[in-house]
Scaffold this motif. Structure first.
Motif, PDB file in Angstrom:
ATOM      1  N   GLY A 146       0.815  -1.211   0.000  1.00 53.37           N
ATOM      2  CA  GLY A 146       0.000   0.000   0.000  1.00 53.37           C
ATOM      3  C   GLY A 146       0.847   1.259   0.000  1.00 53.37           C
ATOM      4  O   GLY A 146       1.891   1.322   0.654  1.00 53.37           O
ATOM      5  N   MET A 147       0.366   2.277  -0.698  1.00 53.82           N
ATOM      6  CA  MET A 147       1.048   3.565  -0.678  1.00 53.82           C
ATOM      7  C   MET A 147       1.024   4.084   0.759  1.00 53.82           C
ATOM      8  O   MET A 147      -0.031   4.145   1.393  1.00 53.82           O
ATOM      9  CB  MET A 147       0.352   4.532  -1.631  1.00 53.82           C
ATOM     10  CG  MET A 147       1.136   5.789  -1.910  1.00 53.82           C
ATOM     11  SD  MET A 147       0.460   6.724  -3.289  1.00 53.82           S
ATOM     12  CE  MET A 147       0.957   5.721  -4.681  1.00 53.82           C
ATOM     13  N   GLY A 148       2.179   4.421   1.274  1.00 54.16           N
ATOM     14  CA  GLY A 148       2.289   4.744   2.685  1.00 54.16           C
ATOM     15  C   GLY A 148       2.997   3.658   3.451  1.00 54.16           C
ATOM     16  O   GLY A 148       3.396   3.853   4.592  1.00 54.16           O
ATOM     17  N   GLY A 149       3.148   2.477   2.840  1.00 48.61           N
ATOM     18  CA  GLY A 149       4.025   1.471   3.412  1.00 48.61           C
ATOM     19  C   GLY A 149       3.394   0.317   4.131  1.00 48.61           C
ATOM     20  O   GLY A 149       4.108  -0.476   4.755  1.00 48.61           O
ATOM     21  N   THR A 150       2.058   0.128   4.081  1.00 50.97           N
ATOM     22  CA  THR A 150       1.468  -1.061   4.694  1.00 50.97           C
ATOM     23  C   THR A 150       1.572  -2.206   3.704  1.00 50.97           C
ATOM     24  O   THR A 150       0.943  -2.183   2.637  1.00 50.97           O
ATOM     25  CB  THR A 150       0.006  -0.821   5.086  1.00 50.97           C
ATOM     26  OG1 THR A 150      -0.040   0.197   6.081  1.00 50.97           O
ATOM     27  CG2 THR A 150      -0.609  -2.088   5.662  1.00 50.97           C
ATOM     28  N   ASN A 151       2.363  -3.209   4.055  1.00 48.35           N
ATOM     29  CA  ASN A 151       2.650  -4.337   3.189  1.00 48.35           C
ATOM     30  C   ASN A 151       1.920  -5.577   3.680  1.00 48.35           C
ATOM     31  O   ASN A 151       1.776  -5.788   4.892  1.00 48.35           O
ATOM     32  CB  ASN A 151       4.151  -4.622   3.161  1.00 48.35           C
ATOM     33  CG  ASN A 151       4.962  -3.392   2.831  1.00 48.35           C
ATOM     34  OD1 ASN A 151       4.730  -2.733   1.820  1.00 48.35           O
ATOM     35  ND2 ASN A 151       5.925  -3.061   3.687  1.00 48.35           N
TER      36      ASN A 151
END
Length: 983
Positions: free
Chosen positions: A415-420
């Motif tokens: 996810g954009m923002g860094g939630t993987n």
């Protein structure tokens, strides 16, 4: 063979709509064919999307995308929406609602009975922003709260839970592009934590206008030419897509125990965030992605060398692709010999919040089918990715699985923002063989309309014609895994008819009670219920219980035509069969509200009502048959005249009043022979003159036996043969009553008239259809009369009749536990054709475009001749039509069936107050939910306080100055005050 840890999650259902495909099956076919759903939009589509000629001529404008066609259409009636409310409902919420229905249906778990959780995600709501705000075409009367509830992401999961009656957690998850893969992770955690027993997880991304195209900018993430080419040397960006998908998940052990069809097994999932160790908030991180993939491998207890395919996030951007390959290379601690690589975005575009679940569905199908899906666009690897020096490769054609052992795949979502997020999937276990134990099966279907029911029938019939599934599994799935709606169909399949649905019963009966009829002597035949004994364990157990209490071999007697003509055997054998049938019906959830037996049949009713225990009842019936069998023989004659039309000689007795124009008489052979010469009649095959003076010698001894046993008061009402009306406790416990019962005429016709004074469904519980035939000669007040067992001359299997009766009872609205029909048999839930939604256009077009009217529908059928309402009724009807968005509303149409709800009710009451100068209480529409009843309520209020004009005028002036929110709060306070005063 795969060993499981007990922490695995089974994928038991899937549904979705993607660019270029409307079902998961169609989607998979196009994935294997490499067909791209991203396409160029026509000028007409661009015009409708409000794209000007000037914008189209701008450099960098790309008139392409992954559009989801038909988003303006929705089955509003099925979900209880008025046309007005449907028109302003976010298309993401509509489409996801239908997708959730199909996913649970595909899993065979739409029927309820378990805690189902919902975990869902959606993209930004551009419908609200671009189509609704400030648009004069929006239907009138809507408040900001109405639009918020219809469009806010927060309501997405709860809306599904409400409309599908799901009682587990309902949680909306938002982590940008990884959202829907995170919903799967959260759902898995909820299942392992026993927050729910079944979980629906998925996402939707629909950003109207979907045929708009986009503007490419140099250095941006959007592709210059409308092509998304992940990991390819020519990759230069992503293309936006629209779509929806949902999966149904269960703990693996539960899915195996319940016979679910398992499409894939989730070995483990992981979620993390990059934190701040990257160049910017929107930038991806090698470290963060590698950590989440390794965590998923560790939690799965899977060696990375056994993973043969990875469904990558794959955005085809110059920055994203190299980082993703680097992260995978780091994460695979033990690299496989070869691991295929792909991204569904190449075919359908980037589905934003729904991207993760789309890739998950593709990977689940790949491990299920054992093939690696192709990436036909691929030419050469992007040199920045380092693919050539890694174990990963992109295959251009469909390929066999590259590794030996269990097929395993990984799915990534970043996810954009860094939630993987990352998930590890494995092929499903081989299904356990489940051969059918019955020769016949009941198939049921239901729908919200006759048209949808017919479409469902045609779809299922075509599916059955293809073969490949056990009819027993199909029957089990439709009986236990689907919503029960008003319009219904039932068919018995198996035997010579196999999967034929052409011979079926349909209807839409209202819920009603069922009454049991128990036939008497004369209806028996050799072999009665033999096939039920062989195939129905509950019936067989009850029959064996009776057999153990009898002084002869019941099973031998039931097969012996000669012995069944002897009264001492006939009566207890009939009792045993009828009692066992009643127990089977009870097991199937069919319980009588009342009963009526014919002669010895009344003993079955009395036993079920608790007057006699089973051992006592069998002792009495056996003694009754033996005492009668020891009497001199006699004859009985059926006469086509009513009891009050007969002129009987002294030596002939009225034995039974069976119907308005049918009676039975009894006497000695000589007396009946003489009487036969004066009337037209038919001799009955009986050995004695029952219910005549010839029975008198046995009555004293029989009454003494009843007295010793001691009958009790009935717990279930039944009708007396002696009086033709409801038996009293005094009669049921009086030994003399049971002596009179053997001697007096059977007042069956009068008793049936008593029994059907209110509309009921009549069920004959015994061999043949004699009582069913008699019942149909009476006024059943629109009810139905059905039999349980075949007539002796019918060439039918016992289950054909029994299951047909069960299906027709269900159609008539009788409570039937369809799941109990095969509760003793393990069966599998199998994927079947989904519900045919009847979609209509409910849409508010973009401001400035040529408007099309909001779909106006007639929600309920109207009479051929419509009488226009007058006075208060006309005003009330007009307000309803305007605020519900329905062109024609009848005076007796129900507000809630039309799609009304409590928030809209406050607006309707405010309008009535303003136009008719009558203040209705807050709960008025709940108490009077039709225009006619609401108008009558208005008249009542005028009559109650006619002298308060000044006070009313002041109140009206106060109301007119209130905002809608203030008025709603005032009505709520009034309702609360009323509830307190009433309590």
């Amino acid at each position: 063979m795969t060993e499981y840890t007990g922490l695995e999650i089974a994928v038991v259902g899937m549904a979705g709509r993607f660019p270029g495909s409307s079902t998961v099956d169609e989607f998979w076919e196009k994935v294997l064919a490499g067909e791209v759903g991203v396409r160029r939009f026509t000028d007409e589509e661009l015009d409708a999307a409000g794209v000007s000629a000037e914008r189209r001529a701008e450099p960098g404008f790309v008139p392409m995308g992954g559009a989801l066609d038909g988003i303006e259409f929705f089955d509003a009636k099925l979900f209880g929406y008025s046309p007005r409310d449907a028109a302003v409902l976010d298309p993401q919420q509509r489409v996801f609602l239908e997708c959730a229905w199909h996913a649970l249906e595909h899993a065979g778990h739409l029927g309820g009975g378990r805690e189902v959780g919902v975990y869902a995600s959606a993209s930004v709501d551009t419908y609200l922003l671009r189509h609704l705000w400030g648009n004069p075409a929006v239907p009138g009367g809507l408040q900001p709260l109405d639009l918020l509830l219809a469009n806010d992401k927060d309501t997405l999961a709860s809306r599904v839970a409400y409309h599908l009656d799901l009682t587990g957690p309902a949680i909306t998850v938002q982590t940008a592009c990884s959202s829907s893969l995170v919903t799967i992770h959260v759902a898995c955690q909820a299942l392992l934590g026993h927050d729910c027993d079944i979980a629906l997880a998925g996402g939707v991304s629909i950003r109207p206008p979907v045929h708009e195209g986009y503007q490419h900018t140099e250095g941006g993430i959007l592709a210059a030419d409308g092509r998304c080419l992940p990991f390819d040397a020519e990759a230069h960006g992503v293309v936006a897509g629209n779509g929806v998908a949902a999966v149904v998940l269960r703990r693996l052990e539960d899915a195996l125990a319940d016979g679910d069809t398992i499409h894939a097994v989730i070995k483990g999932t992981a979620v993390n965030n990059d934190g701040a160790s990257k160049v910017g908030f929107t930038a991806p991180s090698v470290t963060g992605q590698a950590r989440v993939i390794r965590a998923a491998h560790d939690l799965s207890e899977v060696d990375s060398s056994t993973i043969g395919y990875v469904e990558a996030h794959g955005t085809a951007t110059p920055l994203g692709d190299p980082i993703e390959v680097a992260a995978l290379t780091q994460a695979f601690v033990h690299p496989p010999q070869a691991c295929a690589f792909g991204s569904v975005k190449a075919l359908i575009g980037h589905l934003d919040a729904a991207a993760g679940v789309a890739g998950f569905v593709k990977a689940a199908l790949a491990v299920r089918e054992g093939v690696v899906p192709p990436s036909p666009y691929f030419t050469a690897p992007n040199p920045e990715t380092g693919l050539e020096d890694s174990p990963f490769f992109v295959n251009r054609e469909v390929a066999p699985w590259p590794l030996e052992g269990p097929r395993r795949a990984g799915v990534s979502g970043f996810g954009m923002g860094g939630t993987n997020a990352h998930a590890v999937l494995e092929e499903p276990p081989s299904p356990e063989p489940m051969p059918p134990t019955r020769s016949r099966h009941l198939v049921v279907l239901s729908a919200a309309s006759e048209k949808a029911l017919q479409e469902s029938r045609e779809r299922l019939a075509a599916h059955l014609a293809e073969g490949g599934q056990e009819l027993a599994d199909v029957s089990h799935t439709v009986r236990t895994g689907r919503k029960v709606l008003r319009h219904r169909l039932a068919a018995v399949v198996g035997g010579q008819a196999a999967g034929d649905l052409s011979e079926a019963w349909t209807g839409s009966g209202d819920r009603r009670d069922v009454v049991f009829l128990f036939p008497g002597q004369g209806s028996q035949y050799a072999g009665m219920a033999a096939q039920l004994t062989a195939e129905e364990p509950v019936f067989r157990a009850a029959l064996d219980e009776c057999a153990a209490l009898l002084p002869f071999d019941l099973h031998e007697v039931l097969a012996d035509a000669d012995r069944l003509t002897r009264t001492e055997f006939t009566q207890p054998a009939l009792f045993a069969v009828e009692y066992s049938l009643a127990k089977l019906w009870e097991h199937w959830g069919v319980r009588p509200s009342a009963m009526l037996g014919h002669s010895v049949g009344e003993y079955v009713a009395a036993c079920l009502a608790g007057v006699f225990s089973l051992p006592d009842a069998l002792e009495l019936v056996t003694a009754r048959g033996a005492l009668m069998g020891a009497l001199p023989g006699g004859a009985m004659l059926s006469v086509p005249l009513g009891a009050d039309q007969l002129d009987l000689p002294e030596d002939v007795s009225l034995a039974a009043s069976n119907a308005p124009n049918l009676s039975t008489v009894a006497g000695t052979f000589e007396a009946i022979e003489r009487f036969e010469q004066t009337v037209t009649g038919r001799r009955l095959h009986t050995s004695h003159a029952f219910h005549s003076a010839m029975i008198d010698p046995m009555l004293g001894e029989f009454a003494a036996l009843v007295s010793r046993i001691g009958p009790r008061a009935p717990r279930i009402p039944f009708v007396s043969n002696v009086s033709g009306t409801w038996i009293t406790a005094e009669e049921a416990t009086d030994p003399g009553y049971w002596a009179r019962h053997a001697r007096a005429a059977v007042r069956f016709s009068e008793g049936l008239t008593t029994l059907v004074a209110e509309p009921v469904t009549v069920l004959e519980v015994g061999p043949g259809n004699v009582l069913t035939t008699l019942a149909r000669q009476h006024d059943l007040r629109g009810g139905t009369a059905l039999g349980s067992l075949r007539h002796p001359r019918e060439d039918k299997h016992d289950l054909d009749t029994m299951l047909a009766a069960a299906g027709r009872l269900w159609i008539a609205g009788v409570s039937v536990d369809l799941g109990a029909l095969t509760a003793d048999e393990r069966r599998r839930r199998v994927p079947l054709p989904g519900y045919p939604f009847e979609r209509a256009r409910h849409w508010v077009d973009l401001p400035g475009t040529a408007p099309r009217p909001i779909e106006v529908v007639e929600v309920l059928p109207q009479p051929a001749e419509v009488v226009l309402p007058q006075g208060d009724l006309a005003v009330v009807t007009g307000i309803w039509q305007e605020l519900l968005g329905i062109a024609r509303i009848g005076p007796d149409d129900d507000y809630f069936e039309l799609g009304g709800h409590s928030l809209l009710a406050t607006q309707i009451l405010a309008r009535i107050t303003a136009e008719l100068h009558v203040t209705l209480p807050a709960g008025a529409i709940f108490e009077a939910p039709t225009p006619r009843r609401l108008a009558a309520r208005i008249d009542e209020l005028r009559d109650v306080e006619p002298a308060q004009d000044d006070e009313f005028a002041a109140l009206l002036a106060e109301i007119r100055d209130m905002s809608p929110e203030e008025l709603r709060a005032e009505l709520d306070r009034e309702r609360d005050a009323q509830e307190i005063s009433q309590s």
